[in-house]
Write an enzyme that holds these catalytic residues in place. Structure first.
Site, PDB file in Angstrom:
ATOM      1  N   THR A  42     -51.557  14.810 -65.029  1.00 15.68           N
ATOM      2  CA  THR A  42     -51.481  16.167 -65.239  1.00 15.68           C
ATOM      3  C   THR A  42     -52.025  16.871 -66.492  1.00 15.68           C
ATOM      4  O   THR A  42     -52.454  16.257 -67.586  1.00 15.68           O
ATOM      5  CB  THR A  42     -49.879  16.477 -65.444  1.00 15.68           C
ATOM      6  OG1 THR A  42     -49.400  16.124 -66.682  1.00 15.68           O
ATOM      7  CG2 THR A  42     -49.232  15.833 -64.359  1.00 15.68           C
ATOM      8  N   GLY A  68     -41.764  12.332 -69.990  1.00 11.81           N
ATOM      9  CA  GLY A  68     -40.444  12.824 -70.289  1.00 11.81           C
ATOM     10  C   GLY A  68     -39.625  13.362 -69.268  1.00 11.81           C
ATOM     11  O   GLY A  68     -40.120  13.631 -68.138  1.00 11.81           O
ATOM     12  N   GLY A  70     -39.139  16.437 -68.810  1.00 11.31           N
ATOM     13  CA  GLY A  70     -39.873  17.800 -68.067  1.00 11.31           C
ATOM     14  C   GLY A  70     -40.877  17.129 -67.080  1.00 11.31           C
ATOM     15  O   GLY A  70     -40.756  17.868 -65.939  1.00 11.31           O
ATOM     16  N   THR A  71     -41.452  15.919 -67.191  1.00 13.02           N
ATOM     17  CA  THR A  71     -42.252  15.371 -66.153  1.00 13.02           C
ATOM     18  C   THR A  71     -41.417  15.049 -64.925  1.00 13.02           C
ATOM     19  O   THR A  71     -41.754  15.474 -63.866  1.00 13.02           O
ATOM     20  CB  THR A  71     -42.999  14.543 -66.534  1.00 13.02           C
ATOM     21  OG1 THR A  71     -43.841  14.874 -67.643  1.00 13.02           O
ATOM     22  CG2 THR A  71     -44.066  13.819 -65.488  1.00 13.02           C
ATOM     23  N   ASN A  73     -38.441  16.261 -64.156  1.00 12.45           N
ATOM     24  CA  ASN A  73     -37.990  17.498 -63.532  1.00 12.45           C
ATOM     25  C   ASN A  73     -39.030  18.377 -62.505  1.00 12.45           C
ATOM     26  O   ASN A  73     -38.564  18.708 -61.675  1.00 12.45           O
ATOM     27  CB  ASN A  73     -37.632  18.627 -64.661  1.00 12.45           C
ATOM     28  CG  ASN A  73     -37.272  19.983 -64.140  1.00 12.45           C
ATOM     29  OD1 ASN A  73     -38.083  20.891 -63.926  1.00 12.45           O
ATOM     30  ND2 ASN A  73     -35.862  20.064 -63.894  1.00 12.45           N
ATOM     31  N   ASP A 219     -21.987  11.795 -55.921  1.00  9.66           N
ATOM     32  CA  ASP A 219     -20.773  11.901 -55.595  1.00  9.66           C
ATOM     33  C   ASP A 219     -20.497  13.567 -55.091  1.00  9.66           C
ATOM     34  O   ASP A 219     -19.612  13.974 -54.705  1.00  9.66           O
ATOM     35  CB  ASP A 219     -19.620  11.779 -56.601  1.00  9.66           C
ATOM     36  CG  ASP A 219     -19.940  12.551 -57.866  1.00  9.66           C
ATOM     37  OD1 ASP A 219     -20.883  13.413 -57.841  1.00  9.66           O
ATOM     38  OD2 ASP A 219     -19.213  12.503 -59.088  1.00  9.66           O
ATOM     39  N   GLU A 276     -36.530  22.663 -69.628  1.00  9.34           N
ATOM     40  CA  GLU A 276     -37.015  23.778 -68.997  1.00  9.34           C
ATOM     41  C   GLU A 276     -36.271  24.847 -69.529  1.00  9.34           C
ATOM     42  O   GLU A 276     -35.308  25.135 -68.949  1.00  9.34           O
ATOM     43  CB  GLU A 276     -37.464  23.731 -67.432  1.00  9.34           C
ATOM     44  CG  GLU A 276     -38.101  22.423 -67.113  1.00  9.34           C
ATOM     45  CD  GLU A 276     -39.732  22.721 -67.826  1.00  9.34           C
ATOM     46  OE1 GLU A 276     -40.364  23.498 -67.809  1.00  9.34           O
ATOM     47  OE2 GLU A 276     -39.957  21.268 -68.187  1.00  9.34           O
TER      48      GLU A 276
END
Length: 307
Positions: A42, A68, A70-71, A73, A219, A276
């Site tokens: 990226t 991390g 963020g990646t 996510n 759950d 984010e």
């Protein structure tokens, strides 16, 4: 059940980590073992989402988020934009500074063991939370910690680490005002001045703070931590004591387990979704049960049942 086939996999790696020697060695080692693994790097925000869709178009059956929280996510967001039947399974190569989600689910942090789990581990279906157009797999945190910084909530670390005097001084220096919040969920509602709100699908945020220590990824429930505002050192000590006893409720701390939660406030509320940042006056969080197939070890403690 462990993987018996070797699917074609694509590692989507944050550009900041692409040249780490250990990562390159790990990729070579897994290829030498016979894994069909290719790599995409990226450059800017949105690349990982696009690369997930490109992987699907190419017939890739496993995507691995290398970076991390963020990646992770962004890869999850890319997967959730697809029809459920189209989503590849997902692995994680933790390369961030905090790696809260990876740590919370007990994934290896070294490159080769992490890639091995991503390619050869056990497949488990896990929930994903939706907040409007956004998704998160780990946790959304809001309030003072998210206001101070959108990357590492230093104030939150100091609070949970016991730095009470330092935090009280910080609050005064920032002319801190609590955030008035009205929370609603199927079994109740709460209106209170908020210091911290944590909405957990996973267990930890802020570089290792266990804000939802009993959360399960499969759950169908969010584990919500509400920390009411405090105004004195004495009250702060009470907050610290109550947080240490999670998930018990107390005078300042409350825990809620619910499939969905709505929030409204008179002012924009700072919120951090898996790293984010957002500022929202109102939002609703829901769960899509077992939306993604995630590669983990067989004995992870974050699942409520075999999947």
């Amino acid at each position: 059940m462990a993987e018996t086939e070797r699917p074609q996999a694509r590692l989507i790696i944050n550009g900041k980590s692409a040249q780490i020697p250990e990562v390159r060695d790990a990729v070579d080692a897994l290829r030498d073992q016979g894994h069909a693994l290719d790599v995409r790097v990226t450059w800017e925000g949105g690349d990982a989402i696009r690369m997930v869709h490109e992987a699907v178009d190419a017939g890739i059956s496993r995507v691995i988020a290398g970076g991390g929280d963020g990646t992770v996510n962004e890869v999850v967001t890319g997967l959730m934009a697809l029809e459920a039947s189209q989503r590849p399974s997902m692995g994680i190569l933790p390369l961030g500074s905090a790696n809260d989600f990876a740590n919370g689910v007990g994934l290896p942090l070294e490159a080769e063991p992490a890639l091995t789990v991503a390619l050869e581990g056990h497949r488990h279906r896990v929930d994903v939370a939706r907040l409007g157009e956004d998704c998160f797999i780990n946790m959304a945190t809001g309030g003072f910690g998210a206001e101070i910084t959108t990357s590492t909530p230093v104030a939150l670390k100091r609070l949970l680490g016991g730095g009470a005097y330092s935090l009280m001084g910080m609050l005064k220096a920032w002319r801190y005002q609590p955030y008035a919040g009205h929370l609603r969920w199927p079994d109740g509602e709460l209106e209170t001045p908020l210091f911290l709100l944590a909405i957990g699908n996973g267990r930890q945020a802020g570089g290792g703070q266990q804000l939802a220590p009993q959360a399960k990824l499969d759950d169908g429930l969010l584990d919500v931590l509400v920390v009411r505002d405090f105004s004195s050192l004495h009250e702060m000590r009470q907050v610290l004591s109550e947080i240490e006893r999670l998930p018990e409720d107390g005078e300042f701390v409350r825990n809620i387990r619910t499939p969905r939660l709505s929030f409204t406030s008179d002012a924009a509320f700072p919120l951090n979704l898996d790293g984010e940042p957002r500022r929202l006056r109102q939002f609703e969080v829901t769960l899509e049960p077992r939306a993604i197939e995630l590669m983990m070890s067989a004995d992870t403690a974050v699942l409520s049942s075999a999947s």
